[in-house]
Write a protein that holds these residues in place. Structure first.
Motif, PDB file in Angstrom:
ATOM      1  N   PHE A  86     -11.011  28.315 -17.483  1.00  0.00           N
ATOM      2  CA  PHE A  86     -10.979  28.252 -18.939  1.00  0.00           C
ATOM      3  C   PHE A  86     -12.403  28.279 -19.488  1.00  0.00           C
ATOM      4  CE2 PHE A  86      -6.861  26.437 -17.889  1.00  0.00           C
ATOM      5  CZ  PHE A  86      -6.027  26.919 -18.896  1.00  0.00           C
ATOM      6  N   LEU A  87     -12.521  28.711 -20.730  1.00  0.00           N
ATOM      7  CA  LEU A  87     -13.769  28.611 -21.493  1.00  0.00           C
ATOM      8  C   LEU A  87     -13.565  27.541 -22.545  1.00  0.00           C
ATOM      9  CD1 LEU A  87     -16.555  29.543 -22.583  1.00  0.00           C
ATOM     10  CD2 LEU A  87     -15.314  31.261 -23.944  1.00  0.00           C
ATOM     11  N   SER A  88     -14.378  26.489 -22.503  1.00  0.00           N
ATOM     12  CA  SER A  88     -14.272  25.395 -23.471  1.00  0.00           C
ATOM     13  C   SER A  88     -15.349  25.550 -24.536  1.00  0.00           C
ATOM     14  CB  SER A  88     -14.412  24.037 -22.775  1.00  0.00           C
ATOM     15  OG  SER A  88     -14.149  22.987 -23.682  1.00  0.00           O
ATOM     16  N   ILE A  89     -14.918  25.671 -25.786  1.00  0.00           N
ATOM     17  CA  ILE A  89     -15.817  25.884 -26.911  1.00  0.00           C
ATOM     18  C   ILE A  89     -15.764  24.672 -27.839  1.00  0.00           C
ATOM     19  CG2 ILE A  89     -16.322  27.332 -28.924  1.00  0.00           C
ATOM     20  CD1 ILE A  89     -14.986  29.655 -27.479  1.00  0.00           C
ATOM     21  N   ASN A  90     -16.903  24.088 -28.114  1.00  0.00           N
ATOM     22  CA  ASN A  90     -16.971  23.001 -29.084  1.00  0.00           C
ATOM     23  C   ASN A  90     -16.907  23.564 -30.497  1.00  0.00           C
ATOM     24  OD1 ASN A  90     -17.778  20.403 -27.445  1.00  0.00           O
ATOM     25  ND2 ASN A  90     -18.983  22.081 -26.597  1.00  0.00           N
ATOM     26  N   PHE A  91     -16.209  22.875 -31.380  1.00  0.00           N
ATOM     27  CA  PHE A  91     -16.184  23.323 -32.763  1.00  0.00           C
ATOM     28  C   PHE A  91     -16.447  22.164 -33.715  1.00  0.00           C
ATOM     29  CE2 PHE A  91     -11.801  21.880 -32.319  1.00  0.00           C
ATOM     30  CZ  PHE A  91     -11.472  21.384 -33.572  1.00  0.00           C
ATOM     31  N   LEU A  92     -16.958  22.503 -34.897  1.00  0.00           N
ATOM     32  CA  LEU A  92     -17.241  21.521 -35.937  1.00  0.00           C
ATOM     33  C   LEU A  92     -16.096  21.525 -36.942  1.00  0.00           C
ATOM     34  CD1 LEU A  92     -20.989  22.432 -36.637  1.00  0.00           C
ATOM     35  CD2 LEU A  92     -20.121  20.604 -35.163  1.00  0.00           C
ATOM     36  N   PRO A  93     -15.288  20.462 -37.011  1.00  0.00           N
ATOM     37  CA  PRO A  93     -14.159  20.451 -37.945  1.00  0.00           C
ATOM     38  C   PRO A  93     -14.560  20.716 -39.386  1.00  0.00           C
ATOM     39  CG  PRO A  93     -13.939  18.666 -36.368  1.00  0.00           C
ATOM     40  CD  PRO A  93     -15.306  19.258 -36.159  1.00  0.00           C
ATOM     41  N   ASN A  94     -15.720  20.219 -39.794  1.00  0.00           N
ATOM     42  CA  ASN A  94     -16.153  20.425 -41.175  1.00  0.00           C
ATOM     43  C   ASN A  94     -16.629  21.847 -41.444  1.00  0.00           C
ATOM     44  OD1 ASN A  94     -15.493  17.939 -42.191  1.00  0.00           O
ATOM     45  ND2 ASN A  94     -17.517  17.041 -41.863  1.00  0.00           N
ATOM     46  N   ALA A  95     -16.693  22.669 -40.396  1.00  0.00           N
ATOM     47  CA  ALA A  95     -17.036  24.085 -40.579  1.00  0.00           C
ATOM     48  C   ALA A  95     -15.791  24.965 -40.627  1.00  0.00           C
ATOM     49  CB  ALA A  95     -17.944  24.550 -39.444  1.00  0.00           C
ATOM     50  N   VAL A  96     -14.634  24.340 -40.503  1.00  0.00           N
ATOM     51  CA  VAL A  96     -13.365  25.080 -40.549  1.00  0.00           C
ATOM     52  C   VAL A  96     -12.693  24.771 -41.875  1.00  0.00           C
ATOM     53  CG1 VAL A  96     -11.119  25.451 -39.456  1.00  0.00           C
ATOM     54  CG2 VAL A  96     -13.133  24.934 -38.043  1.00  0.00           C
ATOM     55  N   TYR A  97     -12.632  25.783 -42.745  1.00  0.00           N
ATOM     56  CA  TYR A  97     -12.046  25.579 -44.067  1.00  0.00           C
ATOM     57  C   TYR A  97     -10.537  25.758 -44.021  1.00  0.00           C
ATOM     58  CZ  TYR A  97     -16.898  25.814 -45.427  1.00  0.00           C
ATOM     59  OH  TYR A  97     -18.241  25.556 -45.527  1.00  0.00           O
ATOM     60  N   ILE A 138      -6.133  21.549 -38.100  1.00  0.00           N
ATOM     61  CA  ILE A 138      -6.860  22.477 -37.235  1.00  0.00           C
ATOM     62  C   ILE A 138      -6.260  22.479 -35.826  1.00  0.00           C
ATOM     63  CG2 ILE A 138      -9.079  23.007 -36.143  1.00  0.00           C
ATOM     64  CD1 ILE A 138     -10.417  21.640 -38.575  1.00  0.00           C
ATOM     65  N   LEU A 139      -6.092  21.297 -35.249  1.00  0.00           N
ATOM     66  CA  LEU A 139      -5.602  21.195 -33.881  1.00  0.00           C
ATOM     67  C   LEU A 139      -4.197  21.781 -33.748  1.00  0.00           C
ATOM     68  CD1 LEU A 139      -6.872  17.598 -33.014  1.00  0.00           C
ATOM     69  CD2 LEU A 139      -7.829  19.761 -32.210  1.00  0.00           C
ATOM     70  N   ARG A 140      -3.339  21.479 -34.698  1.00  0.00           N
ATOM     71  CA  ARG A 140      -1.971  22.008 -34.646  1.00  0.00           C
ATOM     72  C   ARG A 140      -1.954  23.521 -34.836  1.00  0.00           C
ATOM     73  NH1 ARG A 140       0.137  16.934 -38.293  1.00  0.00           N
ATOM     74  NH2 ARG A 140       0.654  15.535 -36.555  1.00  0.00           N
ATOM     75  N   SER A 141      -2.825  24.013 -35.704  1.00  0.00           N
ATOM     76  CA  SER A 141      -2.899  25.461 -35.930  1.00  0.00           C
ATOM     77  C   SER A 141      -3.401  26.173 -34.687  1.00  0.00           C
ATOM     78  CB  SER A 141      -3.808  25.769 -37.120  1.00  0.00           C
ATOM     79  OG  SER A 141      -3.279  25.240 -38.318  1.00  0.00           O
ATOM     80  N   TYR A 142      -4.432  25.625 -34.039  1.00  0.00           N
ATOM     81  CA  TYR A 142      -4.965  26.240 -32.827  1.00  0.00           C
ATOM     82  C   TYR A 142      -3.913  26.271 -31.717  1.00  0.00           C
ATOM     83  CZ  TYR A 142      -9.749  26.393 -34.660  1.00  0.00           C
ATOM     84  OH  TYR A 142     -10.878  26.674 -35.394  1.00  0.00           O
ATOM     85  N   ARG A 143      -3.184  25.176 -31.583  1.00  0.00           N
ATOM     86  CA  ARG A 143      -2.124  25.158 -30.569  1.00  0.00           C
ATOM     87  C   ARG A 143      -1.076  26.227 -30.861  1.00  0.00           C
ATOM     88  NH1 ARG A 143       0.506  19.609 -28.865  1.00  0.00           N
ATOM     89  NH2 ARG A 143      -1.215  19.722 -27.359  1.00  0.00           N
ATOM     90  N   ALA A 144      -0.691  26.357 -32.121  1.00  0.00           N
ATOM     91  CA  ALA A 144       0.320  27.350 -32.498  1.00  0.00           C
ATOM     92  C   ALA A 144      -0.160  28.770 -32.220  1.00  0.00           C
ATOM     93  CB  ALA A 144       0.676  27.191 -33.974  1.00  0.00           C
ATOM     94  N   MET A 145      -1.474  28.988 -32.237  1.00  0.00           N
ATOM     95  CA  MET A 145      -2.031  30.312 -31.970  1.00  0.00           C
ATOM     96  C   MET A 145      -2.250  30.576 -30.487  1.00  0.00           C
ATOM     97  SD  MET A 145      -4.739  30.987 -35.110  1.00  0.00           S
ATOM     98  CE  MET A 145      -5.260  29.320 -35.495  1.00  0.00           C
TER      99      MET A 145
END
Length: 257
Positions: A86-97, A138-145
């Protein structure tokens, strides 16, 4: 969704060129790299701290997007997926509108490079107080995708158990402060043992990070931990996939020397 995209594009650019260092998360049972975490670095050799110091409210969206795209591009060039990792990517929640709008560049990068989206983990770290409802969306949307999700530094963040009670990610990374010197601390072993039991009952896979000594490794093995990350196995490789060193092999080599 279109309005959200317009809002994202209204921010400032992140001007500093970046690259990525990859740090393996290893499966100590199969002795293989389970995943590689992408860690930001400057192209001119700047540390992660120096790069993050340049992130502001105005440019954090651009920074977050740059990191995602660069991580995927480099992972594809290094044929990371061919290792079945897997590739693990860190993300900033406040950068996701809006998750489905702000994911477009990520999906485009994956499609352009041929990197499989099902092999991407989005790793969330609580570096500041956040709107829990926004994070959950965000987390639920990413899982759904089709992406995997992870909560980093569990036990050190603001939300902790409250967030976990609302959403169970695929992975939880236990904070390194719980791991440091665990072989010498009955209290830490009790906390980690009970955390592992809780995660198992919730169907969440634990990852222990920050492992630096054979003593920590042995203590975690005794507790049943399989996925580990730390300098004991490898240091991050700049634009490369470093091979892991296995403590068992090192001990055997010393014993026969």
């Amino acid at each position: 969704m279109t309005a959200a995209c317009e809002g994202c594009r209204g921010g400032a650019l992140f001007e500093t060129p970046i690259t990525m260092a990859f740090h393996p998360i290893v499966d100590v049972r199969s002795k293989r790299a389970f995943a590689y975490e992408a860690l930001v670095r400057g192209e001119a050799g700047q540390s992660a701290g120096a790069i993050l110091a340049e992130v502001s409210a105005e440019n954090r969206y651009a920074f977050d997007q740059n990191c995602r795209v660069k991580a995927i591009e480099l992972a594809a060039d290094l044929e990371l997926a061919a290792e079945d990792a897997f590739l693990s990517i860190n993300f900033l929640p406040n950068a996701v509108y809006e998750p489905r709008a702000c994911i477009r560049l990520t999906l485009a990068a994956a499609m352009r490079t041929g990197f499989p989206v099902q092999k991407i983990i989005f790793e969330f770290t609580e570096v500041e107080r956040l709107d829990s409802a926004h994070v959950l969306n965000i987390l639920r949307s990413y899982r759904a995708m089709g992406f995997k999700t992870a909560i980093d530094d569990f036990g050190a963040g603001y939300a902790g158990l409250g967030l976990l009670s609302e959403f169970q990610p695929d992975f939880v990374k236990l904070d390194m402060d719980l791991i440091r010197g665990i072989e010498k601390s009955a209290v830490k072993r009790t906390i980690v043992r009970n955390t592992l039991t809780m995660l198992k009952e919730l169907g969440v896979t634990p990852i222990c990070e920050g492992i630096e000594t054979v003593g920590e490794y042995d203590a975690l093995r005794e507790l049943g931990v399989h996925l580990m990350q730390g300098y004991l196995f490898a240091k991050p490789g700049l634009a490369s996939l470093p091979a892991a060193t296995w403590p068992d092999a090192a001990q055997a080599s010393r014993a026969t020397a």
